[in-house]
Enzyme design. Structure first.
Site, PDB file in Angstrom:
ATOM      1  CG  ASP A  30      -2.040   0.947   1.180  1.00 31.90           C
ATOM      2  OD1 ASP A  30      -2.080   1.744   0.228  1.00 31.90           O
ATOM      3  OD2 ASP A  30      -2.892   0.911   2.087  1.00 31.90           O
ATOM      4  CG  ASP A 123      -2.962   3.675  -2.895  1.00 33.08           C
ATOM      5  OD1 ASP A 123      -4.070   3.118  -2.995  1.00 33.08           O
ATOM      6  OD2 ASP A 123      -2.544   4.187  -1.852  1.00 33.08           O
ATOM      7  CD  GLU A 124      -5.590  -1.281  -0.594  1.00 33.36           C
ATOM      8  OE1 GLU A 124      -6.108  -0.147  -0.693  1.00 33.36           O
ATOM      9  OE2 GLU A 124      -6.117  -2.207   0.029  1.00 33.36           O
TER      10      GLU A 124
HETATM   11 MG   LIG Z   1      -2.458   3.959   0.264  1.00 35.78          MG
END
Ligand SMILES: [Mg+2]
Length: 432
Positions: A30, A123-124
């Site tokens: 993350d 983003d993960e």
């Molecule tokens: Mg994040």
């Protein structure tokens, strides 16, 4: 989109849990304050300042640097509120194309390790490193390599959780933030999760948390002391209860399912006249589900998330999504979910025949796509077992419903070939 984690963290779990990596083949990666980090990466002069992504006074904060968070700013907070709390902050507009291009490059980098990447947002991602271990030997080596290279190449830091399943890996990365790495050995999963507040379990939203709170249950440790039927009594859903019961023990049987989330397949239509008739909207959702399912099958894809979209007579719109426990490609699975989402979105009872507001457009879309041949269909459950609890707004709840009976799926495949011969409008499946 909201990518900043607001999950509760606990300082106490951010510690050394031991170094036995056996069986810890799931990484949750993350990016830290991703949008803000991307902005700081291209404007290094902003480093160390409270950077907030979101500008309009009627919009919400999309991301905030850790310096900004120190002022009590978090995601989904009104920008106007943020400006009051931190007038000296640097407020920047959201630049999605730029963040996406960085994201794309980061995922290309991760793909050098393995193709077993389940991207959950820009983003993960979850990564299953089982196969990669042949070359890399230890999961922590992979995590370290990714962290170093992401930082070196993009000036963005990320946190990585390492565990035997998605649940613990995600909680580990959350609690490792910012710029950290946390390994939770297999034999410590239960102990680790028992230290966390109930709200930290993904899928336990404010409404569920409040129901449990009324029963005096606020921590995972308290949840772990309940039987599955007691949990079902409070949560109101057997499937949700089972998942919670497992979660309280640090268990989670969801597999890492490689996919990229940007892609979606959808269908929507505008009504000739605005309508409040549930049956009319429902019929349209069925037709859209049917089209979406046919497209999925034609392209050899399975979808995990179903989203229902509504545009009201005043042109405002609403969406609600649900992630299924098993990926689907049939209208028999998509339509009932889409319909339930409609009812949940409108806060209606199953017997209601009128919508509270006139609707101009309705549609269904599916996302979380993966190629059908690489995704095993889970054994079917009955439709009755379908989860009704759904998230709020555009949030996505996970782990709720099941695949449709295999028979219906086969029937729909037959329809595809009939349609191929006689045209699209030739036949429809009578699902309700
Ligand atoms: Mg994040």
């Amino acid at each position: 989109m909201n990518i900043m984690s607001t999950s509760p963290r606990s300082q106490a779990v951010k510690r050394d849990w031991g170094h036995d990596e056996t069986g810890c083949t799931v990484l949750h990666i993350d990016m830290d304050a991703f949008y803000a980090s991307c902005e700081i990466a291209r404007h290094p002069e902003l480093k160390g300042l409270p950077v907030i992504i979101g500008t309009g006074n009627r919009s919400v904060v999309s991301a905030a640097s850790y310096e900004a968070r120190a002022y009590g700013i978090n995601s989904a907070m009104a920008v106007a509120t943020a400006r009051r709390k931190c007038p000296q902050g640097v407020y920047l507009p959201v630049d999605m194309p730029y963040y996406r291009s960085i994201s794309h490059q980061i995922f290309e980098l991760i793909a050098q390790v393995t193709d077993q990447i389940e991207q959950v947002s820009v983003d993960e991602a979850y990564v299953d490193v089982t196969a990669a271990l042949l070359r890399w030997e230890r999961p922590t080596r992979i995590a370290q390599w990714i962290r170093e290279h992401v930082h070196e190449r993009f000036n963005v830091t990320c946190s990585v959780g390492i565990a035997s399943n998605k649940l613990i890996a995600k909680l580990a990365s959350t609690n490792a933030k910012p710029d950290g790495m946390l390994l939770v050995p297999l034999n410590r999963h239960a102990e680790f999760i028992r230290m966390l507040p109930l709200r930290s379990i993904p899928g336990v939203g404010p409404a569920s948390a409040e129901r449990f709170r009324r029963w005096g249950v606020e921590s995972v440790a308290q949840l772990a002391a309940m039987s599955e039927s007691e949990i079902a009594q409070v949560s109101g859903s057997k499937i949700h209860a089972h998942n919670l019961w497992l979660a309280a023990r640090g268990e989670d049987d969801r597999k890492v399912t490689p996919h990229t989330p940007e892609k979606s397949i959808g269908s929507e239509r505008t009504f000739a006249q605005d309508t409040t008739d549930v049956q009319t909207v429902s019929n349209l959702l069925r037709r859209c589900s049917d089209e979406v399912a046919a497209t999925l099958r034609k392209r050899g894809l399975l979808a995990r998330t179903v989203t229902t979209k509504i545009r009201y007579d005043d042109l405002s719109h609403a969406t609600k999504a649900l992630t299924l426990t098993a990926p689907v490609d049939s209208a028999a699975a998509i339509f009932p979910t889409a319909r339930k989402l409609l009812f949940a979105m409108m806060r209606m009872e199953p017997t209601d025949t009128q919508l509270p507001r006139p609707v101009r457009l309705a549609g269904v879309s599916t996302s979380g796509l993966s190629p059908a041949q690489s995704t095993a269909l889970q054994p079917a459950l009955d439709f009755d077992d379908m989860e009704t609890a759904v998230g709020t707004g555009a949030d996505v709840d996970s782990g709720a419903t099941s695949a449709p009976p295999e028979k219906l799926r086969t029937a729909e495949k037959m329809l595809d070939s009939i349609r191929g011969k006689y045209g699209k409008g030739a036949v429809h499946l009578g699902i309700d």
